[in-house]
Every structure is written in structure tokens, then in C-alpha cells.
Design a protein around this motif. Sequence first.
Motif, short mmCIF file in Angstrom:
data_model
loop_
_atom_site.label_atom_id
_atom_site.label_comp_id
_atom_site.label_asym_id
_atom_site.label_seq_id
_atom_site.Cartn_x
_atom_site.Cartn_y
_atom_site.Cartn_z
N ASN A 1 53.20 66.92 53.22
CA ASN A 1 53.74 65.45 53.58
C ASN A 1 52.24 64.88 53.21
O ASN A 1 51.35 64.83 53.33
CB ASN A 1 53.47 65.22 55.36
N ALA A 2 52.92 63.66 52.73
CA ALA A 2 51.49 62.62 52.65
C ALA A 2 52.25 61.34 52.91
O ALA A 2 53.16 60.82 51.92
CB ALA A 2 51.33 62.62 50.84
N GLY A 3 51.16 60.43 53.61
CA GLY A 3 51.71 59.49 53.57
C GLY A 3 51.19 57.55 54.96
O GLY A 3 49.81 58.63 54.98
N ILE A 4 51.82 57.12 55.46
CA ILE A 4 51.25 55.97 55.90
C ILE A 4 51.88 55.75 57.67
O ILE A 4 53.18 55.80 57.14
CB ILE A 4 50.56 55.23 55.13
N GLY A 5 51.07 56.00 58.50
CA GLY A 5 51.66 55.82 59.27
C GLY A 5 51.73 54.21 60.31
O GLY A 5 51.47 53.76 59.46
N GLY A 6 51.25 54.22 61.18
CA GLY A 6 51.85 53.13 61.77
C GLY A 6 50.06 52.14 62.16
O GLY A 6 49.13 51.86 63.12
N ALA A 7 49.33 51.76 61.16
CA ALA A 7 48.03 51.73 60.54
C ALA A 7 47.46 50.61 59.63
O ALA A 7 49.41 50.41 58.79
CB ALA A 7 46.83 52.99 60.13
N GLU A 8 46.50 49.49 59.65
CA GLU A 8 46.86 48.73 58.32
C GLU A 8 45.92 49.62 57.16
O GLU A 8 44.63 49.25 57.66
CB GLU A 8 46.41 47.92 58.81
N VAL A 9 46.28 49.16 55.59
CA VAL A 9 46.04 49.83 54.03
C VAL A 9 45.71 48.61 53.72
O VAL A 9 46.93 48.11 53.54
CB VAL A 9 46.66 50.93 54.15
N THR A 10 44.20 48.48 52.97
CA THR A 10 44.20 47.54 52.26
C THR A 10 43.59 48.14 51.08
O THR A 10 42.81 48.77 51.00
CB THR A 10 43.40 46.11 52.72
N THR A 11 43.85 47.60 49.89
CA THR A 11 42.90 47.80 48.71
C THR A 11 42.48 46.63 47.88
O THR A 11 43.18 44.89 48.23
CB THR A 11 43.95 48.44 47.78
N THR A 12 41.03 46.13 48.07
CA THR A 12 40.68 45.15 46.92
C THR A 12 40.65 45.19 45.25
O THR A 12 40.20 44.09 44.95
CB THR A 12 39.51 44.73 47.02
N THR A 13 40.83 46.43 45.47
CA THR A 13 41.05 45.49 43.46
C THR A 13 41.52 47.32 43.23
O THR A 13 42.54 47.12 41.85
CB THR A 13 39.47 46.70 42.53
N GLY A 14 42.71 47.73 43.37
CA GLY A 14 42.70 48.89 42.70
C GLY A 14 44.66 48.94 43.46
O GLY A 14 45.00 48.13 44.72
N ASN A 15 45.19 50.39 43.69
CA ASN A 15 45.93 51.06 43.95
C ASN A 15 46.46 51.38 45.71
O ASN A 15 44.95 52.42 46.13
CB ASN A 15 46.94 52.08 43.38
N VAL A 16 47.28 51.53 46.05
CA VAL A 16 47.73 52.50 47.38
C VAL A 16 48.51 53.35 46.72
O VAL A 16 49.62 53.40 46.17
CB VAL A 16 48.37 51.73 48.08
N ASP A 17 47.42 55.22 46.56
CA ASP A 17 48.53 56.21 46.34
C ASP A 17 48.52 57.19 46.81
O ASP A 17 47.71 57.76 47.19
CB ASP A 17 47.85 56.00 44.27
N ILE A 18 50.24 57.05 47.17
CA ILE A 18 50.67 58.50 47.74
C ILE A 18 51.27 59.23 47.12
O ILE A 18 52.26 59.25 45.99
CB ILE A 18 51.25 57.76 49.05
N ALA A 19 51.29 60.76 47.27
CA ALA A 19 52.09 61.65 46.54
C ALA A 19 51.09 63.50 46.99
O ALA A 19 50.87 63.47 47.70
CB ALA A 19 51.26 62.04 45.39
N ALA A 20 53.24 63.70 47.80
CA ALA A 20 53.20 65.08 48.01
C ALA A 20 53.59 66.25 46.61
O ALA A 20 54.83 65.43 46.60
CB ALA A 20 53.44 65.23 49.16
N ALA A 21 52.84 66.90 46.60
CA ALA A 21 53.63 67.74 45.06
C ALA A 21 53.48 69.65 45.92
O ALA A 21 52.69 69.92 46.58
CB ALA A 21 52.60 67.38 44.23
N SER A 22 54.47 69.85 45.85
CA SER A 22 54.82 71.28 45.70
C SER A 22 55.10 72.69 44.51
O SER A 22 56.18 71.58 43.53
CB SER A 22 55.94 71.65 46.98
N SER A 23 54.33 73.03 44.25
CA SER A 23 54.65 73.79 43.22
C SER A 23 54.53 75.52 43.89
O SER A 23 52.95 76.40 44.12
CB SER A 23 53.23 73.68 42.26
#
Length: 289
Positions: free
Chosen positions: A212-234
Amino acid sequence: DGATVNTDVAGVDVSATSDYEVDALALAASAAGLVAGVGTLTYNDLSNTTSASLRGEANIVSADGVRVRATDPTVVEANAGGLAASLGAGVGGSFAINTLNNTVEAYSDDASAATASGQFELTASSFNELDAAALAFTAGGILGGFATFSSNTVNTRTDASVRTGGTIEAPEVVIRASDDTTMDADAGGLAASLGAGAGGSLARNIMATEVNAGIGGAEVTTTTGNVDIAAASSFDVEADGLGFSVAGLIGGVGTATINDLANATKAYIDGGAIVDSAVAVLVLAQDDS
């Protein structure tokens, strides 16, 4: 909990690493005039937690990034083997079992973090390697028989997340959870007799992991770039069963392999989250099993 950390030059790094190498080996041999029997068992059972976090109203102000990382490269091996020989009856059984229930987590929970440069990063990584092998060899003048069983069971949880409460502000926010698990189960045997020779082998892998990768009940701010969320299985899963019978009158052998996967890979932003990105919000879940 409740800590305040300020840096004027460098960044803030919080990391946790577990590096387990567990190896179990059992070998046995028996020889007799009438009846020879042998049994071997190896069993590894791990339930470890590797956790790196910002929590409990912690307040972080960093000059060059905030990085929270948890890593678990666990290696588990179980090997069992047996040999039984008799002029009458020779029978043997070998069993090799691995069970893994680890938790790897990198998270922020009700904490505040701000950085003027760099990025805010949460990374949780699992690199599990499990190997189970069971072998048995029997020889009897009248009867030869064997039974072998190898099993790997994995129920790990890998989590990178901004959970409930708190605020995160950074040029870029990166949240990564990954699980690269390898499982190999091998079972085999040989039964030889002038009369009857029989045996059975079962090799099994069972997986029910969560990534699991993610954002719950919080406040997230970026000033110049992305909000990048990734979950990977191999996952690389292999099971092999082998059986051989050599007999003067009756010979029989049975083999079976089972791979049972019920894994979940999830990237998310919950409904209670407030996300303000200067560029883009990227959410990706990928399973390359």
C-alpha cells in the motif's frame, strides 16, 4: 512522539532496516535388516516489524528534504533430507516449511513536515527470498516408500503512507511501497524395492501480501513538483515436485505443485485528504507477478 526537529543546512533522514538470514537444515539416515525409517522436519516462522515514522504531533522543519525509509531484505531457507535402507522395508519422510508474516512500514501519522528544497519521501521496501526443499530416498527388499512436502507461506504487509492528520509541505512529495518477493518450493523422492515402491511429493507456495502507498486524512502540498504515489509488486514464484519409483512388482508415485496467490497492491488518496500539487498528482499501482 511530539518531537521538534529543525535543520539549517542538511536534511532529515529517518530509516529502519532489518536484514535477516535464516537457514534451517535437517538430515537423517537409517539402515536396518528388517525395517528402516527416517523422518526430518525444518520449520522457520518469522513475524518481524520494520518501522520508520514521523508521528505523535512531531514537527519537522528541514533545509534539504525529509526522507523516511524502511527496508527488509529477508532471506529464509529450509532444507530437509532423509535416507532409509533395509532388506525388508525402507520408508522415509521429509518436510521443509517457511512462514513469513513481516510488516515493513514508512509513514507519517499526525505529524507536520516542511522543507524548502529537496523532497518529502516515504519509502517502504520488502525484498524477501524464501527457499524450501525436501528430499527423501528409500530402498527396501520388500517395500520402499517416501513422502516429501515443501511449503512457503508469505503474508507480509508493506506500507508507505501519510496517514491521519498532520500537514506536509515540500517542493515534491514521493511515496513508494514495493515488494520484490522470490519463492521457491522443491519436493522430491526416490523409492526402490524388489517388491513394491511408492511415494508422493507436494511443493506449495501460498501468498497473501499487501502493498500500500497513499495519503489518508492529511494535508499535502507541493511548491514546485508532483505528488507522486506508487505501489509496485514483482513476485517470482516457483514450485517443483519430483518423484521416482523403481520396483520389481509394483511401482507408483504421485507429485503435485500448488501456487496460490491472493495479493493486493494499492495506491490511493483517501476522501479525507487535502492534496494541493504545483504540477501533477500521480497515483499508480502495478503488479508484475
